[in-house]
Write a protein that holds these residues in place. Structure first.
Motif, PDB file in Angstrom:
ATOM      1  N   GLY A 106       1.021  -1.240  -0.452  1.00  0.00           N
ATOM      2  CA  GLY A 106      -0.221  -0.258  -0.107  1.00  0.00           C
ATOM      3  C   GLY A 106       0.855   1.104  -0.037  1.00  0.00           C
ATOM      4  O   GLY A 106       1.999   1.657  -0.140  1.00  0.00           O
ATOM      5  N   THR A 107      -0.170   2.565   0.010  1.00  0.00           N
ATOM      6  CA  THR A 107       0.733   3.925  -0.100  1.00  0.00           C
ATOM      7  C   THR A 107       0.332   4.401   1.480  1.00  0.00           C
ATOM      8  O   THR A 107      -1.067   4.612   0.912  1.00  0.00           O
ATOM      9  CB  THR A 107       0.948   4.208  -0.786  1.00  0.00           C
ATOM     10  N   PRO A 108       0.735   5.283   1.938  1.00  0.00           N
ATOM     11  CA  PRO A 108       1.585   4.293   2.767  1.00  0.00           C
ATOM     12  C   PRO A 108       2.291   3.029   3.129  1.00  0.00           C
ATOM     13  O   PRO A 108       0.589   2.373   3.116  1.00  0.00           O
ATOM     14  CB  PRO A 108       1.888   5.630   3.720  1.00  0.00           C
ATOM     15  N   PRO A 109       3.394   2.949   3.009  1.00  0.00           N
ATOM     16  CA  PRO A 109       3.471   1.834   3.259  1.00  0.00           C
ATOM     17  C   PRO A 109       3.252   0.372   4.212  1.00  0.00           C
ATOM     18  O   PRO A 109       3.651   1.702   4.929  1.00  0.00           O
ATOM     19  CB  PRO A 109       5.227   1.152   2.424  1.00  0.00           C
ATOM     20  N   ALA A 110       2.651  -0.027   4.743  1.00  0.00           N
ATOM     21  CA  ALA A 110       1.940  -0.719   5.666  1.00  0.00           C
ATOM     22  C   ALA A 110       3.178  -2.049   6.311  1.00  0.00           C
ATOM     23  O   ALA A 110       2.783  -3.529   4.729  1.00  0.00           O
ATOM     24  CB  ALA A 110       1.080  -1.521   6.053  1.00  0.00           C
ATOM     25  N   PRO A 111       3.433  -2.229   7.155  1.00  0.00           N
ATOM     26  CA  PRO A 111       4.703  -3.915   7.040  1.00  0.00           C
ATOM     27  C   PRO A 111       3.506  -4.838   7.455  1.00  0.00           C
ATOM     28  O   PRO A 111       2.619  -5.054   7.971  1.00  0.00           O
ATOM     29  CB  PRO A 111       5.445  -3.503   8.454  1.00  0.00           C
ATOM     30  N   ALA A 116       6.026 -17.528   2.967  1.00  0.00           N
ATOM     31  CA  ALA A 116       6.973 -16.905   1.438  1.00  0.00           C
ATOM     32  C   ALA A 116       6.510 -18.754   1.336  1.00  0.00           C
ATOM     33  O   ALA A 116       7.628 -19.987   1.829  1.00  0.00           O
ATOM     34  CB  ALA A 116       8.340 -17.267   1.978  1.00  0.00           C
ATOM     35  N   ASP A 117       5.953 -19.447   0.146  1.00  0.00           N
ATOM     36  CA  ASP A 117       5.401 -20.734  -0.366  1.00  0.00           C
ATOM     37  C   ASP A 117       6.004 -21.073  -1.735  1.00  0.00           C
ATOM     38  O   ASP A 117       5.168 -20.465  -2.806  1.00  0.00           O
ATOM     39  CB  ASP A 117       3.965 -20.497   0.706  1.00  0.00           C
ATOM     40  N   THR A 118       6.532 -21.932  -1.858  1.00  0.00           N
ATOM     41  CA  THR A 118       6.257 -22.189  -2.890  1.00  0.00           C
ATOM     42  C   THR A 118       5.478 -23.632  -3.823  1.00  0.00           C
ATOM     43  O   THR A 118       5.942 -23.706  -4.847  1.00  0.00           O
ATOM     44  CB  THR A 118       8.327 -23.057  -3.683  1.00  0.00           C
ATOM     45  N   GLY A 119       4.783 -23.806  -2.792  1.00  0.00           N
ATOM     46  CA  GLY A 119       3.507 -24.516  -3.206  1.00  0.00           C
ATOM     47  C   GLY A 119       2.433 -24.359  -3.375  1.00  0.00           C
ATOM     48  O   GLY A 119       1.294 -24.372  -2.736  1.00  0.00           O
ATOM     49  N   SER A 120       2.526 -22.678  -3.030  1.00  0.00           N
ATOM     50  CA  SER A 120       1.395 -22.486  -3.177  1.00  0.00           C
ATOM     51  C   SER A 120       0.876 -20.861  -4.395  1.00  0.00           C
ATOM     52  O   SER A 120       1.831 -20.880  -5.069  1.00  0.00           O
ATOM     53  CB  SER A 120       0.849 -21.295  -1.968  1.00  0.00           C
ATOM     54  N   HIS A 121      -0.672 -20.891  -4.951  1.00  0.00           N
ATOM     55  CA  HIS A 121      -0.157 -19.786  -6.040  1.00  0.00           C
ATOM     56  C   HIS A 121      -0.643 -18.474  -5.295  1.00  0.00           C
ATOM     57  O   HIS A 121       0.004 -17.224  -5.861  1.00  0.00           O
ATOM     58  CB  HIS A 121      -2.299 -20.224  -6.455  1.00  0.00           C
ATOM     59  N   LEU A 122      -1.853 -18.482  -4.517  1.00  0.00           N
ATOM     60  CA  LEU A 122      -2.762 -16.758  -4.613  1.00  0.00           C
ATOM     61  C   LEU A 122      -1.213 -16.398  -3.297  1.00  0.00           C
ATOM     62  O   LEU A 122      -1.426 -16.763  -2.411  1.00  0.00           O
ATOM     63  CB  LEU A 122      -3.861 -16.527  -4.549  1.00  0.00           C
ATOM     64  N   THR A 123      -1.290 -14.908  -3.724  1.00  0.00           N
ATOM     65  CA  THR A 123      -1.353 -13.824  -2.358  1.00  0.00           C
ATOM     66  C   THR A 123      -2.037 -13.689  -1.884  1.00  0.00           C
ATOM     67  O   THR A 123      -2.808 -13.267  -2.194  1.00  0.00           O
ATOM     68  CB  THR A 123      -0.007 -13.156  -3.111  1.00  0.00           C
ATOM     69  N   TRP A 124      -1.791 -13.698  -0.045  1.00  0.00           N
ATOM     70  CA  TRP A 124      -3.404 -13.266   0.673  1.00  0.00           C
ATOM     71  C   TRP A 124      -3.470 -12.651   1.972  1.00  0.00           C
ATOM     72  O   TRP A 124      -2.190 -13.368   2.340  1.00  0.00           O
ATOM     73  CB  TRP A 124      -4.950 -14.360   0.651  1.00  0.00           C
ATOM     74  N   ILE A 125      -3.565 -12.207   2.028  1.00  0.00           N
ATOM     75  CA  ILE A 125      -2.975 -11.145   4.143  1.00  0.00           C
ATOM     76  C   ILE A 125      -4.761 -10.590   4.810  1.00  0.00           C
ATOM     77  O   ILE A 125      -6.075 -11.049   3.308  1.00  0.00           O
ATOM     78  CB  ILE A 125      -2.828  -9.956   4.020  1.00  0.00           C
ATOM     79  N   GLN A 126      -4.390 -10.673   5.374  1.00  0.00           N
ATOM     80  CA  GLN A 126      -6.195 -10.685   6.105  1.00  0.00           C
ATOM     81  C   GLN A 126      -6.689  -8.823   6.396  1.00  0.00           C
ATOM     82  O   GLN A 126      -5.210  -8.094   6.114  1.00  0.00           O
ATOM     83  CB  GLN A 126      -6.007 -10.093   7.525  1.00  0.00           C
ATOM     84  N   CYS A 127      -7.696  -8.277   6.292  1.00  0.00           N
ATOM     85  CA  CYS A 127      -7.912  -6.867   5.895  1.00  0.00           C
ATOM     86  C   CYS A 127      -8.977  -6.223   6.636  1.00  0.00           C
ATOM     87  O   CYS A 127      -9.372  -6.824   7.236  1.00  0.00           O
ATOM     88  CB  CYS A 127      -8.064  -6.624   4.577  1.00  0.00           C
ATOM     89  N   LYS A 145      -6.683   2.867   4.623  1.00  0.00           N
ATOM     90  CA  LYS A 145      -5.616   4.175   4.322  1.00  0.00           C
ATOM     91  C   LYS A 145      -4.366   4.109   3.301  1.00  0.00           C
ATOM     92  O   LYS A 145      -3.254   4.419   2.951  1.00  0.00           O
ATOM     93  CB  LYS A 145      -4.588   3.334   5.888  1.00  0.00           C
ATOM     94  N   SER A 146      -5.014   3.118   1.955  1.00  0.00           N
ATOM     95  CA  SER A 146      -3.417   2.918   0.980  1.00  0.00           C
ATOM     96  C   SER A 146      -4.699   3.949   0.260  1.00  0.00           C
ATOM     97  O   SER A 146      -5.111   3.663  -0.472  1.00  0.00           O
ATOM     98  CB  SER A 146      -3.250   2.268   1.132  1.00  0.00           C
ATOM     99  N   SER A 147      -3.527   4.804  -0.814  1.00  0.00           N
ATOM    100  CA  SER A 147      -4.432   6.063  -1.616  1.00  0.00           C
ATOM    101  C   SER A 147      -3.810   4.359  -3.216  1.00  0.00           C
ATOM    102  O   SER A 147      -4.575   5.152  -4.270  1.00  0.00           O
ATOM    103  CB  SER A 147      -3.357   7.376  -1.756  1.00  0.00           C
ATOM    104  N   THR A 148      -2.836   4.009  -3.014  1.00  0.00           N
ATOM    105  CA  THR A 148      -2.920   3.100  -4.459  1.00  0.00           C
ATOM    106  C   THR A 148      -4.194   1.748  -4.395  1.00  0.00           C
ATOM    107  O   THR A 148      -3.828   0.982  -5.289  1.00  0.00           O
ATOM    108  CB  THR A 148      -1.991   2.947  -4.398  1.00  0.00           C
TER     109      THR A 148
END
Length: 442
Positions: A106-111, A116-127, A145-148
């Motif tokens: 995001g913007t501003p960047p949130a940590p 890291a998973d070589t056996g997985s497809h989708l990148t996902w996080i909780q929001c 809070k992310s302008s982008t």
């Protein structure tokens, strides 16, 4: 006898996610920040620097948890391989992993820390705002809070590729809603935002419009405190494919060392060197290798032919995986390995009191295993010799055990055996490389 508690049927913790496809003409393709190579910091979950670190856990507790995660991981792969193509789609993200990737979103960047998973497809996080989220140590990402930040519209090809989807009446955004086979649930908005990595010199490397799952309703048997998953397989909708990365590598530091040295390298920064073995299959997104045999010392084990072969219907095989802890071997190979080590190592053998490992030795320190014969994995065109540190794990302060587990069908090279190797993936040349290294000094 192989303990039945270690076989795939013992623990079935199957996590399911949504497949996302980002076509070349979609508006949510990643746009590079003008670099052809970059690196990302990795961190073992049991490192004291990790947000998942629990100082109250004993050596035995950590070992037991790693075994549970390994078996869960095995069950995940078994479930994928036993499914028909139509059934595979909602089963592509496991809920466990070992090494966390650090990046900003995001913007501003949130940590963000995610597996890291070589056996997985989708990148996902909780929001946020969460309707129902499981606990995580790090702050949950707030897209407001992310302008982008943008939601993927219903008209997007990425949304149209979801096998389970609906579009909200008010925003026309692409919303996924899945009930998993184990009763777990995840719901969220398919989204796009700016992804920022920090290189070793603290320079920012930025990618815009990266598609990811923004989950606001997650409940069930998810790993406590896990922040999400970064998909690194060869599927068109993984992060690797979105960033058009043709090479990547990692060098994993064991958790009992200073973990600041663990890194994943992408593009021209990737380390492709040492012994190289071709990928065994082009028909799957996973990284299958051809394992031709195993030796203990100078003696090759009597393993039946074809034990590690990937069948025409994508069953069995030998896959290298960053998400599994311990290596899992078909019982036809695991039992001869246990017998050979038990015969050659003259230390006192003792059953694991927690029934996790099949072969254990009483030792006052790891140095007593220094004279044990080494294990060599004979891959096609490459022989990988496992150091003793990659072979035995401390189960108790006085007990060291073979850090491998039995499997019924598929075999997996876990990250414990990959530590202190530069492991490189050349997707264009379809090979994986191994070069022994002190990853903490890298």
């Amino acid at each position: 006898m192989v303990s039945t508690t270690l076989l795939p049927a013992a623990i079935a913790i199957l996590f399911i996610s949504i497949i996302v496809y980002t076509s070349p003409c979609a508006s949510f393709n990643a746009e590079t920040g003008g670099t052809d190579g970059f690196s990302v910091r990795l961190m073992h979950r049991d490192s004291p620097q990790s947000p998942l670190y629990d100082p109250t856990l004993t050596v035995a507790d950590r070992s037991s948890a790693a075994v549970r995660r390994s078996i869960s991981r095995l069950n995940y792969f078994e479930s994928v391989m036993s499914s028909s193509p139509m059934e595979i789609a909602p089963k592509l993200t496991p809920g466990t992993g070992e090494y966390l990737m650090f990046f900003h979103l995001g913007t501003p960047p949130a940590p963000v820390y995610a597996i890291a998973d070589t056996g997985s497809h989708l990148t996902w996080i909780q929001c946020l705002p969460c309707k129902s989220c499981y606990n995580q140590t790090q702050p949950i990402f707030d897209p407001s809070k992310s302008s982008t930040y943008e939601k993927v519209p219903c008209s997007s090809p990425a949304c149209g590729a979801l096998q389970v989807e609906r579009c909200t009446v008010d925003t026309k955004s692409c919303y996924y809603d899945v009930v998993y086979g184990d009763g777990s649930v995840t719901m969220g908005v398919l989204s796009g935002d700016t992804l920022t990595f920090e290189d070793p010199f603290r320079n920012n490397v930025t990618f815009r419009n990266v598609a990811f799952g923004c989950s606001d309703d997650t409940s069930g048997l998810y790993e406590r405190d896990q922040g999400g998953v970064v998909g690194l397989d060869r599927n068109p909708f993984s992060l690797i494919s979105q960033l058009s990365v043709k090479q990547f590598s990692y060098c994993m530091v064991p958790p009992n060392q200073d973990d600041s040295g663990s890194r994943m390298q992408f593009g021209s920064n990737a380390v492709i060197s040492g012994d190289m073995t071709p990928l065994a299959s082009e028909s799957t997104a996973y990284y299958y290798l051809t394992l031709e045999g195993i030796s203990v010392g100078n003696d090759k084990l009597p393993i039946p032919d074809g034990i590690f072969s990937l069948t025409q219907d994508s069953k069995g095989g030998f896959v290298i995986d960053s998400g599994a802890t311990y290596t899992m071997l078909r019982v036809e190979a695991f039992l001869p390995l246990v017998d050979a080590l038990g015969e050659k190592i003259k230390l006192q053998k003792k059953d694991d009191p927690r029934n996790r490992f099949e072969l254990c030795f009483v030792a006052g320190s790891f140095d007593e295993l220094a004279s044990a014969p080494v294990i060599t994995f004979h891959f096609k065109d490459a022989d990988i010799v496992l150091p003793q540190q990659n072979t035995y794990t401390k189960a108790f302060d006085w007990l060291w055990c073979l850090a491998m587990l039995p499997s019924l069908h598929i075999s997996i090279l876990g990250n414990f055996q990959q530590q202190n190797f530069h492991v490189g993936y050349d997707i264009s040349k379809k090979l994986v490389s191994f070069a022994a290294s002190d990853c903490a000094a890298f």
